[in-house]
Design an enzyme around this catalytic site. Structure first.
Site, PDB file in Angstrom:
ATOM      1  N   GLU A 112       0.023   2.796  -6.214  1.00 12.91           N
ATOM      2  CA  GLU A 112      -1.193   2.988  -6.802  1.00 12.91           C
ATOM      3  C   GLU A 112      -1.127   1.823  -8.238  1.00 12.91           C
ATOM      4  OE1 GLU A 112      -2.955   7.290  -6.064  1.00 12.91           O
ATOM      5  OE2 GLU A 112      -0.713   6.997  -6.868  1.00 12.91           O
ATOM      6  N   GLU A 132       1.885  11.442  -0.481  1.00 13.83           N
ATOM      7  CA  GLU A 132       1.597  12.634  -1.310  1.00 13.83           C
ATOM      8  C   GLU A 132       1.329  13.712  -0.463  1.00 13.83           C
ATOM      9  OE1 GLU A 132       0.155   9.216  -4.180  1.00 13.83           O
ATOM     10  OE2 GLU A 132       0.201   9.305  -2.077  1.00 13.83           O
TER      11      GLU A 132
END
Length: 258
Positions: A112, A132
């Site tokens: 990210e 995640e």
């Protein structure tokens, strides 16, 4: 100023920020996030820097957020502090071009972080991922939003739902990565690309960054109008006059950021 979790230097108007938590594969803890934000703001405000490179090590750009630190949090704490919100908002306020130079792992928050930069140059050993879900959560810093805009719904769903990694070849094919170079020559190539940007008028670079980023936020007609107005405004600069005169006179332009 000295930092504990990053290394910074300036060379030929190029500001380099190197994430430096090798024992934790450059995972993003609170201290690193704070220092990264400070260094970006410092470079953005410095007349010695025209373009910024953000990188890690050959083994890891950043292998995600610091899980040992995050595991202590609960819903109330992350919600009340808007966890990662300020960092993301401040990062996106940086007006100078930022290149992510990615080797090794760029996972979770690391992937990210790379996507928050203006474009990504990767080495042939780079691995991108949003794993995640394996921790019982999901992406929280753009992994379901920016990644989808980069590579499309199908591949984004695949990566977010399975946690699989994407290698540099696939990342380049999908448009996540601009170019791929051998690991040993990555930084040399990235500095050469940054040097080309540093030669250009900074006002134009800032407006190009703003215009391209605006394309993700507005309709095509509004984006075209925004682009055209920025284009028009550049005709009020000395660099526009110099650039066009140099072209007509068949010489190299001498830009002065005016």
């Amino acid at each position: 100023m000295p930092y504990k979790t990053i290394i910074t230097e300036v060379q030929d108007h190029i500001g380099l920020i190197r994430l430096n938590r090798p024992d934790a594969l450059n995972s993003l803890n609170a201290e690193l996030i704070k220092e990264l934000g400070e260094s970006l703001r410092e470079f953005d405000g410095s007349n010695k820097v025209r373009v910024i490179i953000l990188t890690g090590s050959e083994k890891a750009f950043a292998a995600g957020a610091d899980i040992t630190e995050m595991a202590k949090k609960d819903f109330n704490s992350v919600s009340n502090e808007d966890f990662m919100g300020d960092f993301q908002n401040n990062f996106l306020r940086i007006r100078k071009p930022i290149i992510a130079a990615v080797s090794g792992y760029a996972l979770g928050g690391g992937c990210e972080l790379a996507m928050m930069c203006d474009f990504i140059i990767a080495s042939d050993n780079a691995q991108f991922g949003q794993p995640e879900i394996n921790l019982g959560v999901m992406a929280g810093l753009g992994g379901s939003q920016r990644l989808t805009r980069f590579i499309g719904k199908s591949k984004s769903m695949d990566m977010n739902l399975t946690g699989r990694f994407m290698n540099s070849d696939e990342a380049e094919r999908c448009g996540l990565v601009s170019q791929v170079f051998p690991k040993k020559t990555l930084m040399k190539e990235v500095f050469a690309i940054a040097a080309k940007i540093a030669e250009k008028p900074l006002t134009s670079s800032r407006m190009i960054k703003e215009s391209v980023n605006r394309s993700f936020e507005v309709s095509l007609s509004e984006g075209l109008l925004f682009e055209r107005r920025l284009f028009h405004s550049l005709f009020a600069t000395d660099d526009q006059t110099e650039g066009m005169n140099a072209f007509v006179e068949k010489r190299e332009p001498r830009f002065r950021d005016k």
